[in-house]
Design a protein around this motif. Structure first.
Motif, PDB file in Angstrom:
ATOM      1  N   GLY A   1     -21.111  -6.678 -25.481  1.00 14.56           N
ATOM      2  CA  GLY A   1     -20.097  -6.475 -24.441  1.00 14.56           C
ATOM      3  C   GLY A   1     -18.688  -6.665 -24.971  1.00 14.56           C
ATOM      4  O   GLY A   1     -17.773  -5.902 -24.650  1.00 14.56           O
ATOM      5  N   ALA A   2     -18.510  -7.686 -25.815  1.00 14.91           N
ATOM      6  CA  ALA A   2     -17.191  -7.940 -26.404  1.00 14.91           C
ATOM      7  C   ALA A   2     -16.783  -6.791 -27.325  1.00 14.91           C
ATOM      8  O   ALA A   2     -15.602  -6.419 -27.373  1.00 14.91           O
ATOM      9  CB  ALA A   2     -17.200  -9.259 -27.157  1.00 14.91           C
ATOM     10  N   ALA A   3     -17.740  -6.212 -28.037  1.00 14.92           N
ATOM     11  CA  ALA A   3     -17.431  -5.065 -28.898  1.00 14.92           C
ATOM     12  C   ALA A   3     -16.964  -3.881 -28.053  1.00 14.92           C
ATOM     13  O   ALA A   3     -16.021  -3.177 -28.429  1.00 14.92           O
ATOM     14  CB  ALA A   3     -18.647  -4.683 -29.741  1.00 14.92           C
ATOM     15  N   LEU A   4     -17.598  -3.673 -26.900  1.00 18.59           N
ATOM     16  CA  LEU A   4     -17.171  -2.600 -26.004  1.00 18.59           C
ATOM     17  C   LEU A   4     -15.775  -2.868 -25.440  1.00 18.59           C
ATOM     18  O   LEU A   4     -14.958  -1.948 -25.317  1.00 18.59           O
ATOM     19  CB  LEU A   4     -18.173  -2.416 -24.865  1.00 18.59           C
ATOM     20  CG  LEU A   4     -19.518  -1.819 -25.260  1.00 18.59           C
ATOM     21  CD1 LEU A   4     -20.474  -1.817 -24.069  1.00 18.59           C
ATOM     22  CD2 LEU A   4     -19.342  -0.416 -25.801  1.00 18.59           C
ATOM     23  N   VAL A   5     -15.499  -4.135 -25.109  1.00 21.50           N
ATOM     24  CA  VAL A   5     -14.168  -4.493 -24.617  1.00 21.50           C
ATOM     25  C   VAL A   5     -13.119  -4.238 -25.701  1.00 21.50           C
ATOM     26  O   VAL A   5     -12.055  -3.683 -25.435  1.00 21.50           O
ATOM     27  CB  VAL A   5     -14.135  -5.964 -24.146  1.00 21.50           C
ATOM     28  CG1 VAL A   5     -12.712  -6.453 -23.943  1.00 21.50           C
ATOM     29  CG2 VAL A   5     -14.925  -6.118 -22.856  1.00 21.50           C
ATOM     30  N   HIS A   6     -13.445  -4.609 -26.944  1.00 16.85           N
ATOM     31  CA  HIS A   6     -12.506  -4.356 -28.037  1.00 16.85           C
ATOM     32  C   HIS A   6     -12.335  -2.854 -28.281  1.00 16.85           C
ATOM     33  O   HIS A   6     -11.254  -2.407 -28.661  1.00 16.85           O
ATOM     34  CB  HIS A   6     -12.954  -5.062 -29.321  1.00 16.85           C
ATOM     35  CG  HIS A   6     -12.577  -6.501 -29.320  1.00 16.85           C
ATOM     36  ND1 HIS A   6     -13.504  -7.505 -29.279  1.00 16.85           N
ATOM     37  CD2 HIS A   6     -11.371  -7.106 -29.334  1.00 16.85           C
ATOM     38  CE1 HIS A   6     -12.883  -8.668 -29.266  1.00 16.85           C
ATOM     39  NE2 HIS A   6     -11.582  -8.451 -29.298  1.00 16.85           N
ATOM     40  N   PHE A   7     -13.382  -2.088 -28.068  1.00 12.32           N
ATOM     41  CA  PHE A   7     -13.260  -0.633 -28.196  1.00 12.32           C
ATOM     42  C   PHE A   7     -12.275  -0.098 -27.155  1.00 12.32           C
ATOM     43  O   PHE A   7     -11.459   0.774 -27.443  1.00 12.32           O
ATOM     44  CB  PHE A   7     -14.626   0.035 -28.058  1.00 12.32           C
ATOM     45  CG  PHE A   7     -14.578   1.515 -28.288  1.00 12.32           C
ATOM     46  CD1 PHE A   7     -14.470   2.031 -29.572  1.00 12.32           C
ATOM     47  CD2 PHE A   7     -14.629   2.389 -27.221  1.00 12.32           C
ATOM     48  CE1 PHE A   7     -14.412   3.400 -29.786  1.00 12.32           C
ATOM     49  CE2 PHE A   7     -14.569   3.755 -27.421  1.00 12.32           C
ATOM     50  CZ  PHE A   7     -14.467   4.266 -28.708  1.00 12.32           C
ATOM     51  N   GLY A   8     -12.346  -0.633 -25.952  1.00 11.16           N
ATOM     52  CA  GLY A   8     -11.421  -0.219 -24.904  1.00 11.16           C
ATOM     53  C   GLY A   8      -9.991  -0.655 -25.175  1.00 11.16           C
ATOM     54  O   GLY A   8      -9.039  -0.062 -24.676  1.00 11.16           O
ATOM     55  N   PHE A   9      -9.826  -1.704 -25.949  1.00  9.37           N
ATOM     56  CA  PHE A   9      -8.512  -2.270 -26.269  1.00  9.37           C
ATOM     57  C   PHE A   9      -7.987  -1.732 -27.598  1.00  9.37           C
ATOM     58  O   PHE A   9      -6.945  -2.150 -28.080  1.00  9.37           O
ATOM     59  CB  PHE A   9      -8.665  -3.799 -26.326  1.00  9.37           C
ATOM     60  CG  PHE A   9      -7.408  -4.570 -26.089  1.00  9.37           C
ATOM     61  CD1 PHE A   9      -6.749  -4.502 -24.879  1.00  9.37           C
ATOM     62  CD2 PHE A   9      -6.894  -5.398 -27.074  1.00  9.37           C
ATOM     63  CE1 PHE A   9      -5.595  -5.235 -24.661  1.00  9.37           C
ATOM     64  CE2 PHE A   9      -5.743  -6.132 -26.860  1.00  9.37           C
ATOM     65  CZ  PHE A   9      -5.093  -6.053 -25.650  1.00  9.37           C
ATOM     66  N   LEU A  10      -8.722  -0.799 -28.201  1.00  8.83           N
ATOM     67  CA  LEU A  10      -8.449  -0.294 -29.549  1.00  8.83           C
ATOM     68  C   LEU A  10      -7.043   0.272 -29.732  1.00  8.83           C
ATOM     69  O   LEU A  10      -6.427   0.063 -30.773  1.00  8.83           O
ATOM     70  CB  LEU A  10      -9.494   0.762 -29.912  1.00  8.83           C
ATOM     71  CG  LEU A  10      -9.799   1.030 -31.364  1.00  8.83           C
ATOM     72  CD1 LEU A  10     -10.232  -0.231 -32.082  1.00  8.83           C
ATOM     73  CD2 LEU A  10     -10.888   2.070 -31.485  1.00  8.83           C
ATOM     74  N   THR A  11      -6.523   0.957 -28.735  1.00 12.19           N
ATOM     75  CA  THR A  11      -5.191   1.550 -28.891  1.00 12.19           C
ATOM     76  C   THR A  11      -4.089   0.500 -28.917  1.00 12.19           C
ATOM     77  O   THR A  11      -3.021   0.739 -29.473  1.00 12.19           O
ATOM     78  CB  THR A  11      -4.895   2.572 -27.777  1.00 12.19           C
ATOM     79  OG1 THR A  11      -5.071   1.944 -26.509  1.00 12.19           O
ATOM     80  CG2 THR A  11      -5.785   3.777 -27.899  1.00 12.19           C
ATOM     81  N   ALA A  12      -4.329  -0.670 -28.342  1.00 14.97           N
ATOM     82  CA  ALA A  12      -3.321  -1.735 -28.332  1.00 14.97           C
ATOM     83  C   ALA A  12      -3.230  -2.425 -29.689  1.00 14.97           C
ATOM     84  O   ALA A  12      -2.148  -2.825 -30.116  1.00 14.97           O
ATOM     85  CB  ALA A  12      -3.636  -2.752 -27.245  1.00 14.97           C
ATOM     86  N   ALA A  13      -4.348  -2.597 -30.362  1.00 20.06           N
ATOM     87  CA  ALA A  13      -4.372  -3.277 -31.668  1.00 20.06           C
ATOM     88  C   ALA A  13      -5.485  -2.669 -32.510  1.00 20.06           C
ATOM     89  O   ALA A  13      -6.560  -3.253 -32.656  1.00 20.06           O
ATOM     90  CB  ALA A  13      -4.593  -4.768 -31.471  1.00 20.06           C
ATOM     91  N   PRO A  14      -5.267  -1.486 -33.070  1.00 22.11           N
ATOM     92  CA  PRO A  14      -6.353  -0.751 -33.723  1.00 22.11           C
ATOM     93  C   PRO A  14      -6.993  -1.458 -34.920  1.00 22.11           C
ATOM     94  O   PRO A  14      -8.219  -1.512 -35.014  1.00 22.11           O
ATOM     95  CB  PRO A  14      -5.709   0.563 -34.146  1.00 22.11           C
ATOM     96  CG  PRO A  14      -4.256   0.422 -33.955  1.00 22.11           C
ATOM     97  CD  PRO A  14      -4.014  -0.747 -33.072  1.00 22.11           C
ATOM     98  N   VAL A  15      -6.196  -1.988 -35.811  1.00 17.02           N
ATOM     99  CA  VAL A  15      -6.765  -2.635 -37.002  1.00 17.02           C
ATOM    100  C   VAL A  15      -7.497  -3.907 -36.603  1.00 17.02           C
ATOM    101  O   VAL A  15      -8.635  -4.159 -37.025  1.00 17.02           O
ATOM    102  CB  VAL A  15      -5.662  -2.930 -38.049  1.00 17.02           C
ATOM    103  CG1 VAL A  15      -6.215  -3.721 -39.218  1.00 17.02           C
ATOM    104  CG2 VAL A  15      -5.040  -1.629 -38.529  1.00 17.02           C
ATOM    105  N   TRP A  16      -6.868  -4.725 -35.773  1.00 22.57           N
ATOM    106  CA  TRP A  16      -7.458  -5.998 -35.358  1.00 22.57           C
ATOM    107  C   TRP A  16      -8.768  -5.776 -34.605  1.00 22.57           C
ATOM    108  O   TRP A  16      -9.769  -6.427 -34.882  1.00 22.57           O
ATOM    109  CB  TRP A  16      -6.460  -6.766 -34.496  1.00 22.57           C
ATOM    110  CG  TRP A  16      -6.963  -8.079 -34.009  1.00 22.57           C
ATOM    111  CD1 TRP A  16      -7.199  -8.438 -32.724  1.00 22.57           C
ATOM    112  CD2 TRP A  16      -7.314  -9.220 -34.809  1.00 22.57           C
ATOM    113  NE1 TRP A  16      -7.662  -9.725 -32.667  1.00 22.57           N
ATOM    114  CE2 TRP A  16      -7.740 -10.223 -33.937  1.00 22.57           C
ATOM    115  CE3 TRP A  16      -7.307  -9.479 -36.163  1.00 22.57           C
ATOM    116  CZ2 TRP A  16      -8.167 -11.470 -34.375  1.00 22.57           C
ATOM    117  CZ3 TRP A  16      -7.726 -10.731 -36.600  1.00 22.57           C
ATOM    118  CH2 TRP A  16      -8.141 -11.702 -35.710  1.00 22.57           C
ATOM    119  N   CYS A  17      -8.768  -4.865 -33.667  1.00 23.41           N
ATOM    120  CA  CYS A  17      -9.986  -4.599 -32.891  1.00 23.41           C
ATOM    121  C   CYS A  17     -11.089  -4.013 -33.768  1.00 23.41           C
ATOM    122  O   CYS A  17     -12.260  -4.333 -33.581  1.00 23.41           O
ATOM    123  CB  CYS A  17      -9.682  -3.677 -31.720  1.00 23.41           C
ATOM    124  SG  CYS A  17      -8.779  -4.502 -30.392  1.00 23.41           S
ATOM    125  N   SER A  18     -10.732  -3.182 -34.738  1.00 28.44           N
ATOM    126  CA  SER A  18     -11.738  -2.624 -35.652  1.00 28.44           C
ATOM    127  C   SER A  18     -12.387  -3.719 -36.485  1.00 28.44           C
ATOM    128  O   SER A  18     -13.606  -3.718 -36.688  1.00 28.44           O
ATOM    129  CB  SER A  18     -11.099  -1.586 -36.573  1.00 28.44           C
ATOM    130  OG  SER A  18     -10.605  -0.513 -35.836  1.00 28.44           O
TER     131      SER A  18
END
Length: 148
Positions: free
Chosen positions: A105-122
């Motif tokens: 679930g957290a990975a999906l949340v980070h995927f949704g937040f990807l445009t805000a912090a692409p490197v960090w979320c990846s």
């Protein structure tokens, strides 16, 4: 003192076989969950108190919602992840199962937040995939600690 890291066996089944080297991977997953949960809490607090930190407007995120909603989502998931990571380190079955669900679930949340912090979320998504692998494939090598 009996080690909490051995294979699961029913009571009275004789001696447990020696632990495998993969126990370290499960311990690593537990420590990584504590770390990822802490990172997620910090990420959520930043979104709550300093939304201008992120260079993207909230309506340009994959899921268009306010940074306040994202912040609370990250904080809540982070707290649950930290608690579940502690359970994994204690060898609890519920923590291994919940750890897989929460980390996915957290990975999906980070995927949704990807445009805000692409490197960090990846980076966080990659680390969460490692946690899911360790808990799903090697979780049976750990059993709960029981004091005698």
């Amino acid at each position: 003192m009996e080690s909490s890291y051995a294979s699961e066996r029913p009571a009275g089944a004789g001696t447990a076989p020696a632990g495998t080297a993969w126990i370290g991977m499960v311990v690593f997953a537990g420590i990584l969950m504590l770390t990822l949960g802490t990172f997620q809490i910090v990420e959520g607090v930043v979104a709550l108190y300093r939304a201008d930190f992120y260079p993207v407007a909230p309506d340009r995120l994959l899921v268009s919602t306010s940074y306040t909603a994202w912040g609370w989502t990250h904080v809540i998931l982070g707290v649950i992840t930290v608690a579940t990571g502690a359970g994994v380190l204690l060898g609890q079955l519920w923590a291994r199962v919940l750890g897989i669900v929460i980390t996915a679930g957290a990975a999906l949340v980070h995927f949704g937040f990807l445009t805000a912090a692409p490197v960090w979320c990846s980076i966080l998504i990659g680390m969460q995939i490692l946690v899911i692998y360790a808990l799903a494939v090697h979780g049976r090598d750990v059993r709960p600690y029981r004091s005698t």
